[in-house]
Design an enzyme around this catalytic site. Structure first.
Site, PDB file in Angstrom:
ATOM      1  N   ASP A  55      18.752 -12.683   1.974  1.00 64.22           N
ATOM      2  CA  ASP A  55      18.979 -13.176   0.613  1.00 64.22           C
ATOM      3  C   ASP A  55      20.146 -14.163   0.659  1.00 64.22           C
ATOM      4  O   ASP A  55      20.636 -14.517   1.735  1.00 64.22           O
ATOM      5  CB  ASP A  55      19.220 -12.010  -0.359  1.00 64.22           C
ATOM      6  CG  ASP A  55      20.610 -11.409  -0.163  1.00 64.22           C
ATOM      7  OD1 ASP A  55      21.273 -11.716   0.857  1.00 64.22           O
ATOM      8  OD2 ASP A  55      21.042 -10.646  -1.036  1.00 64.22           O
ATOM      9  N   LYS A  87      10.963 -11.993   1.819  1.00 66.02           N
ATOM     10  CA  LYS A  87      12.210 -11.268   1.554  1.00 66.02           C
ATOM     11  C   LYS A  87      11.914  -9.936   0.849  1.00 66.02           C
ATOM     12  O   LYS A  87      12.393  -8.885   1.258  1.00 66.02           O
ATOM     13  CB  LYS A  87      13.149 -12.127   0.688  1.00 66.02           C
ATOM     14  CG  LYS A  87      14.527 -11.541   0.554  1.00 66.02           C
ATOM     15  CD  LYS A  87      15.367 -12.277  -0.455  1.00 66.02           C
ATOM     16  CE  LYS A  87      15.050 -11.780  -1.838  1.00 66.02           C
ATOM     17  NZ  LYS A  87      15.842 -12.389  -2.893  1.00 66.02           N
TER      18      LYS A  87
END
Ligand code: SF4
Length: 219
Positions: A139, A121
């Site tokens: 997220d 991420k």
């Protein structure tokens, strides 16, 4: 599941709602963005920005983080969740950046994820925001919104969510879509209180239709 046409409509509506969606972590260069993103795990961007305001004045380059003790760095970020571990990772990251990448943040996902504290991420955020390389970071907001809409299956892993969004979205829109999904989830389709009654995506949304049938949506 959302059809391609329905997803295109969602993208158009999010474009209308959040034309200026952007990364809200304050930073001046790829190194600062990497540190800020690492700090933001399980923590709000608002709190990270509060801390990095002073942090980035004191620590400008990787060497600066290594010139202090671990305890001093921990104190400087102590209002952030998991600060002990994050401080340790920051120092290890700085060491690696100096020793293996000539003091610069690398520009490929494969290299980025070798940095301590940097997962897929964070790597995707750095690629897309700092280097303008198309990438889509999933997220909590991106995952929740995609699943509520019915773009992804509820049981999908984060990686499956990322792959589905990338597959269904034109590559040149990946970075923008990432920020718009975050803004949409942060300010409209909130975790606790989604604004289904005023949502332009209600007709297409799996969760919104479910809530409507249960009488939970005030139109
Ligand atoms: S209809 Fe409700 S659950 Fe669906 S996207 Fe809109 S706010 Fe979120």
């Amino acid at each position: 599941m959302l059809t391609k046409k329905q997803w295109e409509h969602c993208l158009e509506e999010m474009d209308r709602m959040f034309p200026d969606a952007h990364c809200e972590l304050v930073h001046d260069n790829p190194f600062e963005l990497t540190i800020a993103t690492l700090l933001s795990a399980q923590c709000t961007d608002v709190l990270v920005n509060k801390v990095t305001k002073d942090l980035f004045k004191k620590y400008k380059k990787p060497e600066d983080y290594l010139a202090v003790s671990l305890e001093e760095l921990q104190q400087d970020i102590r209002s952030i969740g998991l600060y002990r571990n994050k401080a340790k990772n920051i120092q290890l990251l700085c060491e690696k950046v100096i020793n293996e990448f000539n003091g610069e943040i690398p520009q490929t996902r494969e290299q980025l994820v070798t940095l301590p504290g940097v997962g897929r991420k964070t790597a995707n955020v750095v690629l897309s925001v700092a280097f303008d390389i198309p990438a889509l970071a999933v997220d909590t907001h991106v995952e929740r919104v995609s699943k509520r809409l019915g773009l992804c299956r509820l049981k999908d892993t984060v990686l499956e969510v990322e792959e589905t969004i990338m597959k269904k979205t034109p590559k040149e829109k990946w970075s923008k879509t990432h920020h718009q999904l975050i803004f949409f989830g942060r300010y409209h389709c909130k975790a606790q209180n989604p604004q289904c009654g005023t949502c332009p995506l209600l007709d297409d949304c799996r969760e919104g239709q479910k809530r409507l049938k249960k009488g939970l949506v005030k139109l």
